[in-house]
Design an enzyme around this catalytic site. Sequence first.
Site, mmCIF file in Angstrom:
data_model
loop_
_atom_site.group_PDB
_atom_site.id
_atom_site.type_symbol
_atom_site.label_atom_id
_atom_site.label_comp_id
_atom_site.label_asym_id
_atom_site.label_seq_id
_atom_site.Cartn_x
_atom_site.Cartn_y
_atom_site.Cartn_z
ATOM 1 N N LYS A 189 44.405 43.843 25.838
ATOM 2 C CA LYS A 189 44.295 42.440 25.149
ATOM 3 C C LYS A 189 42.993 42.290 24.224
ATOM 4 O O LYS A 189 43.598 41.829 23.068
ATOM 5 C CB LYS A 189 43.928 41.496 26.392
ATOM 6 N N GLU A 198 36.802 51.558 28.870
ATOM 7 C CA GLU A 198 37.718 52.666 29.528
ATOM 8 C C GLU A 198 38.863 52.945 28.541
ATOM 9 O O GLU A 198 39.075 54.050 28.083
ATOM 10 C CB GLU A 198 38.315 52.135 30.968
ATOM 11 N N GLY A 228 45.046 38.771 31.746
ATOM 12 C CA GLY A 228 45.309 39.982 31.824
ATOM 13 C C GLY A 228 46.164 40.394 33.015
ATOM 14 O O GLY A 228 47.243 41.187 33.000
ATOM 15 N N ARG A 229 45.827 39.706 34.145
ATOM 16 C CA ARG A 229 46.514 40.192 35.269
ATOM 17 C C ARG A 229 48.012 39.443 35.422
ATOM 18 O O ARG A 229 48.635 39.359 36.357
ATOM 19 C CB ARG A 229 45.604 39.729 36.523
ATOM 20 N N GLU A 282 41.179 38.991 41.503
ATOM 21 C CA GLU A 282 40.360 39.030 40.118
ATOM 22 C C GLU A 282 40.567 37.021 39.940
ATOM 23 O O GLU A 282 39.936 36.452 39.460
ATOM 24 C CB GLU A 282 41.010 39.661 39.080
ATOM 25 N N HIS A 317 51.628 54.780 60.780
ATOM 26 C CA HIS A 317 50.865 55.975 61.318
ATOM 27 C C HIS A 317 49.463 55.994 60.874
ATOM 28 O O HIS A 317 48.834 56.972 60.871
ATOM 29 C CB HIS A 317 51.836 57.229 61.318
ATOM 30 N N LYS A 355 29.636 45.751 33.314
ATOM 31 C CA LYS A 355 29.789 46.117 32.119
ATOM 32 C C LYS A 355 28.695 46.352 31.436
ATOM 33 O O LYS A 355 28.371 47.291 30.748
ATOM 34 C CB LYS A 355 30.775 45.257 31.637
HETATM 35 O O1 F6P Z 1 38.360 43.761 34.552
HETATM 36 C C1 F6P Z 1 38.279 42.571 33.726
HETATM 37 C C2 F6P Z 1 39.595 42.636 32.654
HETATM 38 O O2 F6P Z 1 39.247 41.772 31.623
HETATM 39 C C3 F6P Z 1 40.908 42.223 33.349
HETATM 40 O O3 F6P Z 1 41.081 40.866 33.504
HETATM 41 C C4 F6P Z 1 41.863 42.922 32.301
HETATM 42 O O4 F6P Z 1 43.181 42.928 32.747
HETATM 43 C C5 F6P Z 1 41.304 44.214 31.952
HETATM 44 O O5 F6P Z 1 39.723 43.947 32.023
HETATM 45 C C6 F6P Z 1 41.680 44.962 30.891
HETATM 46 O O6 F6P Z 1 41.264 44.177 29.620
HETATM 47 P P1 F6P Z 1 41.732 44.514 28.111
HETATM 48 O O7 F6P Z 1 43.442 44.363 28.559
HETATM 49 O O8 F6P Z 1 41.581 43.501 27.223
HETATM 50 O O9 F6P Z 1 41.535 45.793 28.047
#
Ligand code: F6P
Length: 558
Positions: free
Chosen positions: A214, A220, A275-276, A361, A392, A512
């Site tokens: 987003k 990452e 995002g979620r 979240e 199990h 972060k």
């Molecule tokens: O972990 C925080 C967060 O902002 C989530 O809400 C989101 O889904 C994720 O990081 C990834 O964010 P982006 O789509 O901006 O890379």
Amino acid sequence: MSTFTEAPAYRALQAHHDAMRNVHLRELFANDATRGERLTLDPSLHSGQAVLGLYFDYSKQRVTDETLKLLIALAHERGVAEKRDAMFRGDKINVTEKRAVLHIALRAPRDAVILVDGENVVPQVHAVLDKMSAFSNRVRGGEWLGATGKRIRNVVNIGIGGSDLGPVMAYEALKHYSARDMTFRFVSNVDGTDFAEAVQDLNAEETLFIVASKTFTTLETMTNAQTARNWFLARIGDESAIAKHFVAVSTNQAQVEKFGIDPANMFGFWDWVGGRYSMDSAIGLSTMLAIGPGNFRDMLDGFHAMDEHFRTAPFEQNLPVLMGLLAVWNNNFLNAETVAVLPYEQYLKRFPAYLQQLTMESNGKRVTRQGEMITYQTGPIYWGEPGTNGQHSFYQLIHQGTRLIPCDFIAFSQTLNPLPPHHDLLMANVLAQAEALAFGKTADEVRAEGIPEWLVPHRVFPGNRPSTTILADKLDPATLGKLVALYEHSVFVQGVIWDIDSFDQWGVELGKVLAKKIIGELETGDAELRHDSSTNALIRKYRKARGAWNVKQPAPKN
Ligand code: F6P
């Protein structure tokens, strides 16, 4: 508005709970022969919408008619209808980020009108869906070729959080409907192993990377995207080939261009999609590539059917409202700390992980929307595994442990892989588990089996452990959409009752920021350390022991 625990309905529920805390589900069922059919919802019957088809059995929750009446009064008192309408209207209900919350617009029909700052966003949504469909058809149909003229056979989605969990869950859930001549991989972790393993058997000439973020700034995802770019160029050796092998999904065009992806290959979405809550936006591009635009549309229609149900059904017959209220009852009155989500459907193996972000979240908050400290429990811990594997493993604790763990059982009457007798066995197990949890086995029943007295306490099942069973006909794209929307709106209802902002996520920020600082300290091996003594010692130890992590990689083999 009064705080949650000062609300008259809360107090009435507390008194009601005190009066019924020792009532056992055995008693509730014994006193009402119709309970098992009465305390269920099948919206096709109740609201005349023959579209939902989710049978929702909450008769094994520890509630009575009085509990339900009081919970519904609580929903009215806390303004669930008003807040729901505000969300659907596009009001900026995400107060800390001053944003509208409009995932419902992502699945609205073409002729709907939903305004954000006076502008109808539905045409934009459909323009992106059309662009995604055209692209997916070209890739799936072999029209969109890689730079060396080969067909795209592999799709690698690079994203994390909502830009990964939804896509991977939906891909796994709908694998049955997917193009089996294509390979789909999902890279999320900044651990290089995730990327290395995802691509180790892929041919770069046949591989398409979707960089899904987003913000397009997430550490990452940007690190994995850069590694993907290097991996690709090391094999293809031609910058101009990137255009055929990298596409982006983002709200941030400037960053996408900076990364080197042509905006023509970018699929956009908007800040009013959390995002979620984004798996049905362009973030679902990998899903659409896998199952095709028609199936994707069916999934969106499933989401929309649940949205409409949530928007219009009276609370007594409203699945997300009831689900949310039952969650509040279990959380705040029965003091349950967790919820186990137990899909008896192998294709839903990533559903609990997906729900963890959606629920935790969203509702893992400790201040109200106005910033006041909260004195009651908010979002519970969600976890789970597909049945029957969990039986199990951890079910022992659910049956006989000291904690109360409400369970959501999810099952389907028809299997997508009929291999008799598997499905009957699977279904027998899910039904048996819910029954055993509710009714247990008394000491007298154990004795009647001839069990020696010393062993009796070990063999007793206390029962009275609440669960809901959701039964659908079969797992298809529309049903998945309905299921996800059900949980989305249930999370919303809980957030409203607790008066929290379910749509921000400030709790992920501190880690972060600290990580950024430590990255610098790891790179410059002798930088002075000003952390606590534990973190300082760990950094020193790592610096010493990390070995040759930064040694140049050998040239890749093609
Ligand atoms: O972990 C925080 C967060 O902002 C989530 O809400 C989101 O889904 C994720 O990081 C990834 O964010 P982006 O789509 O901006 O890379």
